[in-house]
Design a protein around this motif. Sequence first.
Motif, PDB file in Angstrom:
ATOM      1  N   THR A  90       0.757  -1.296   0.047  1.00 38.49           N
ATOM      2  CA  THR A  90       0.075   0.070  -0.006  1.00 38.49           C
ATOM      3  C   THR A  90       0.935   1.129   0.078  1.00 38.49           C
ATOM      4  OG1 THR A  90      -0.063  -0.166   2.433  1.00 38.49           O
ATOM      5  CG2 THR A  90      -2.025  -1.032   1.169  1.00 38.49           C
ATOM      6  N   ALA A  91       2.190   1.038   0.159  1.00 39.83           N
ATOM      7  CA  ALA A  91       3.159   2.131   0.036  1.00 39.83           C
ATOM      8  C   ALA A  91       3.445   2.765  -1.418  1.00 39.83           C
ATOM      9  CB  ALA A  91       4.485   2.099   0.744  1.00 39.83           C
ATOM     10  N   ALA A  92       3.944   3.883  -1.522  1.00 39.50           N
ATOM     11  CA  ALA A  92       4.288   4.433  -2.921  1.00 39.50           C
ATOM     12  C   ALA A  92       5.722   5.422  -2.769  1.00 39.50           C
ATOM     13  CB  ALA A  92       3.089   4.947  -3.733  1.00 39.50           C
ATOM     14  N   SER A  93       5.960   5.974  -3.940  1.00 40.74           N
ATOM     15  CA  SER A  93       6.729   6.975  -3.747  1.00 40.74           C
ATOM     16  C   SER A  93       6.533   7.851  -5.117  1.00 40.74           C
ATOM     17  CB  SER A  93       8.181   6.382  -4.267  1.00 40.74           C
ATOM     18  OG  SER A  93       8.342   6.001  -5.378  1.00 40.74           O
ATOM     19  N   LEU A  94       7.061   9.097  -4.788  1.00 41.51           N
ATOM     20  CA  LEU A  94       6.919   9.848  -5.919  1.00 41.51           C
ATOM     21  C   LEU A  94       7.307   9.763  -7.481  1.00 41.51           C
ATOM     22  CD1 LEU A  94       8.112  13.499  -4.033  1.00 41.51           C
ATOM     23  CD2 LEU A  94       5.767  12.246  -4.214  1.00 41.51           C
ATOM     24  N   ALA A  95       8.199   8.813  -7.443  1.00 44.42           N
ATOM     25  CA  ALA A  95       8.803   8.414  -8.770  1.00 44.42           C
ATOM     26  C   ALA A  95       7.768   7.578  -9.238  1.00 44.42           C
ATOM     27  CB  ALA A  95      10.156   7.633  -8.578  1.00 44.42           C
ATOM     28  N   LEU A  96       7.149   6.782  -8.413  1.00 46.18           N
ATOM     29  CA  LEU A  96       6.087   5.680  -8.845  1.00 46.18           C
ATOM     30  C   LEU A  96       4.872   6.298  -9.427  1.00 46.18           C
ATOM     31  CD1 LEU A  96       6.596   2.526  -6.406  1.00 46.18           C
ATOM     32  CD2 LEU A  96       7.519   2.939  -8.802  1.00 46.18           C
ATOM     33  N   ALA A  97       4.586   7.437  -8.986  1.00 48.45           N
ATOM     34  CA  ALA A  97       3.638   8.446  -9.311  1.00 48.45           C
ATOM     35  C   ALA A  97       3.871   9.114 -10.489  1.00 48.45           C
ATOM     36  CB  ALA A  97       3.003   9.120  -7.771  1.00 48.45           C
ATOM     37  N   GLY A  98       4.836   9.006 -10.639  1.00 46.80           N
ATOM     38  CA  GLY A  98       5.229   9.849 -12.167  1.00 46.80           C
ATOM     39  C   GLY A  98       5.714  11.224 -12.093  1.00 46.80           C
ATOM     40  N   ALA A  99       6.277  11.495 -10.772  1.00 45.27           N
ATOM     41  CA  ALA A  99       6.771  12.986 -10.566  1.00 45.27           C
ATOM     42  C   ALA A  99       7.800  13.451 -11.721  1.00 45.27           C
ATOM     43  CB  ALA A  99       7.572  12.885  -9.285  1.00 45.27           C
ATOM     44  N   VAL A 100       7.685  14.851 -12.030  1.00 45.94           N
ATOM     45  CA  VAL A 100       8.432  15.138 -13.095  1.00 45.94           C
ATOM     46  C   VAL A 100       9.670  15.532 -12.594  1.00 45.94           C
ATOM     47  CG1 VAL A 100       6.250  16.231 -14.532  1.00 45.94           C
ATOM     48  CG2 VAL A 100       7.610  17.658 -12.618  1.00 45.94           C
ATOM     49  N   SER A 101      10.001  15.637 -11.402  1.00 48.69           N
ATOM     50  CA  SER A 101      11.351  15.736 -10.557  1.00 48.69           C
ATOM     51  C   SER A 101      11.304  14.769  -9.362  1.00 48.69           C
ATOM     52  CB  SER A 101      11.592  17.240 -10.358  1.00 48.69           C
ATOM     53  OG  SER A 101      12.844  17.454  -9.539  1.00 48.69           O
ATOM     54  N   THR A 102      12.632  14.001  -9.189  1.00 55.84           N
ATOM     55  CA  THR A 102      12.819  13.761  -8.087  1.00 55.84           C
ATOM     56  C   THR A 102      14.033  14.050  -7.418  1.00 55.84           C
ATOM     57  OG1 THR A 102      13.793  11.816  -9.194  1.00 55.84           O
ATOM     58  CG2 THR A 102      11.533  11.437  -8.809  1.00 55.84           C
ATOM     59  N   ASP A 103      14.301  15.311  -7.701  1.00 50.60           N
ATOM     60  CA  ASP A 103      15.392  15.780  -7.190  1.00 50.60           C
ATOM     61  C   ASP A 103      15.191  16.530  -5.953  1.00 50.60           C
ATOM     62  OD1 ASP A 103      18.312  17.463  -7.679  1.00 50.60           O
ATOM     63  OD2 ASP A 103      16.808  18.937  -6.645  1.00 50.60           O
ATOM     64  N   ARG A 104      15.823  15.782  -4.816  1.00 54.93           N
ATOM     65  CA  ARG A 104      15.397  16.125  -3.364  1.00 54.93           C
ATOM     66  C   ARG A 104      15.666  17.219  -2.870  1.00 54.93           C
ATOM     67  NH1 ARG A 104      18.001  12.649   0.528  1.00 54.93           N
ATOM     68  NH2 ARG A 104      19.934  12.851  -0.800  1.00 54.93           N
ATOM     69  N   GLU A 105      16.791  18.107  -3.494  1.00 55.67           N
ATOM     70  CA  GLU A 105      16.888  19.482  -3.085  1.00 55.67           C
ATOM     71  C   GLU A 105      15.853  20.457  -3.571  1.00 55.67           C
ATOM     72  OE1 GLU A 105      20.878  20.533  -4.276  1.00 55.67           O
ATOM     73  OE2 GLU A 105      21.756  18.907  -3.613  1.00 55.67           O
ATOM     74  N   THR A 106      15.513  20.219  -4.740  1.00 57.28           N
ATOM     75  CA  THR A 106      14.131  20.936  -5.257  1.00 57.28           C
ATOM     76  C   THR A 106      12.866  20.832  -4.558  1.00 57.28           C
ATOM     77  OG1 THR A 106      15.018  20.937  -7.580  1.00 57.28           O
ATOM     78  CG2 THR A 106      12.616  21.408  -7.305  1.00 57.28           C
ATOM     79  N   LEU A 107      12.618  19.506  -4.065  1.00 57.09           N
ATOM     80  CA  LEU A 107      11.468  19.377  -3.440  1.00 57.09           C
ATOM     81  C   LEU A 107      11.624  19.609  -1.998  1.00 57.09           C
ATOM     82  CD1 LEU A 107      11.040  15.475  -4.629  1.00 57.09           C
ATOM     83  CD2 LEU A 107       9.942  17.473  -5.638  1.00 57.09           C
ATOM     84  N   LEU A 108      12.775  19.635  -1.369  1.00 56.68           N
ATOM     85  CA  LEU A 108      12.959  20.021  -0.028  1.00 56.68           C
ATOM     86  C   LEU A 108      12.738  21.425  -0.157  1.00 56.68           C
ATOM     87  CD1 LEU A 108      13.593  19.732   2.981  1.00 56.68           C
ATOM     88  CD2 LEU A 108      16.063  19.777   2.701  1.00 56.68           C
ATOM     89  N   ARG A 109      13.370  22.215  -0.833  1.00 56.50           N
ATOM     90  CA  ARG A 109      12.818  23.655  -1.036  1.00 56.50           C
ATOM     91  C   ARG A 109      11.522  24.167  -1.207  1.00 56.50           C
ATOM     92  NH1 ARG A 109      17.880  23.817  -4.109  1.00 56.50           N
ATOM     93  NH2 ARG A 109      16.700  23.695  -6.174  1.00 56.50           N
ATOM     94  N   GLY A 110      10.968  23.434  -2.162  1.00 54.82           N
ATOM     95  CA  GLY A 110       9.773  23.587  -2.351  1.00 54.82           C
ATOM     96  C   GLY A 110       8.480  23.299  -1.129  1.00 54.82           C
ATOM     97  N   VAL A 111       8.888  22.355  -0.463  1.00 52.44           N
ATOM     98  CA  VAL A 111       7.979  22.132   0.696  1.00 52.44           C
ATOM     99  C   VAL A 111       8.254  23.109   1.812  1.00 52.44           C
ATOM    100  CG1 VAL A 111       7.607  20.435   2.588  1.00 52.44           C
ATOM    101  CG2 VAL A 111       7.759  19.294   0.150  1.00 52.44           C
ATOM    102  N   LEU A 112       9.594  23.476   1.968  1.00 53.04           N
ATOM    103  CA  LEU A 112       9.867  24.459   3.117  1.00 53.04           C
ATOM    104  C   LEU A 112       9.189  25.772   3.010  1.00 53.04           C
ATOM    105  CD1 LEU A 112      13.546  23.043   4.125  1.00 53.04           C
ATOM    106  CD2 LEU A 112      11.267  23.038   5.599  1.00 53.04           C
ATOM    107  N   ARG A 113       9.318  26.178   1.675  1.00 58.47           N
ATOM    108  CA  ARG A 113       8.891  27.325   1.253  1.00 58.47           C
ATOM    109  C   ARG A 113       7.452  27.593   1.483  1.00 58.47           C
ATOM    110  NH1 ARG A 113      12.783  28.037  -4.012  1.00 58.47           N
ATOM    111  NH2 ARG A 113      14.537  28.854  -2.797  1.00 58.47           N
ATOM    112  N   SER A 114       6.774  26.441   1.260  1.00 63.40           N
ATOM    113  CA  SER A 114       5.326  26.284   1.254  1.00 63.40           C
ATOM    114  C   SER A 114       4.898  26.174   2.777  1.00 63.40           C
ATOM    115  CB  SER A 114       4.845  25.059   0.442  1.00 63.40           C
ATOM    116  OG  SER A 114       3.388  24.984   0.486  1.00 63.40           O
TER     117      SER A 114
END
Length: 288
Positions: A178-202
């Motif tokens: 029942t688990a998943a990941s962003l990659a398996l969900a078809g994310a356009v980016s899996t760059d963790r720095e980009t994702l971390l910046r996006g989440v922390l700014r939000s």
Amino acid sequence: MTPSDAPQSRWSDLDRPPLNVPALRRGLLRPGGLWTSLDVVETTGSTNSDLARRAAAGLAEGTVLVAEEQTAGRGRLDRTWTAPARSGLFFSVFVTPGDVPVHRWGWLPLLAGVATATGLARAAGVDTALKWPNDLLVTVEGEERKAGGILAERAGNGVVVGIGLNVSLRTDELPAPTAASLALAGAVSTDRETLLRGVLRSLEHWYGQWRAADGDAAASGLQEAYAAGCATLGRTVRAQLPGDRTLTGEAVAIDGDGRLILSTDDGLQEPVSAGDIVHLRGVGGGLT
């Protein structure tokens, strides 16, 4: 344990490079902003536990601690959270909403859910739904699966909010079907720095809105945003409560205190708080 201040020159998985700490600090730490420090450790038991211990001795608001790997990551009710090194984002932040009435602090994990979902929509191009009270869901092959979770804990004079998110896990690495990941969900980016910046700014944005409204979830727009992204609403669910009690009904609303309102067959509107829930399951499929 010494925080990493520079990327490592070697790593075992070329698809999973270490985080670039100086670049993250340049992008996130700014005068007048919420984030005041950011450290990355190679491995730790739990970033939440680490910050909670530091908070007991006094800790600045806006402290961010990220782990490349967690060996004893915790979910709600001390459930375990494990993933391969550098396969996800495992981090905690410390906030001190001292001017917000304490009874409204229960909105912080829900706030983190909204912030994570909106941040990932921009940074990863993935629709992330919220399963009340603390799960992050993505769709893989038409099926909702858990890709992350949130844990908020009182510590010192504030709250430690931890976020765990599966980013690049492959099917054979998932801890459960029942688990998943962003990659398996078809994310356009899996760059963790980009994702971390996006989440922390939000997270900084939503926390600022909520504090400016004295923690009023309706006035800050948080209650409406959470309801709009909540996959639980509109479904018949079964809530397992302490003492082997269960409550079944249609999830119809999130109230002003962040509680889930269930409409039962006998016509009652029953509020359920996150602190009372042991499990929440969909009836007839979904929300596993």
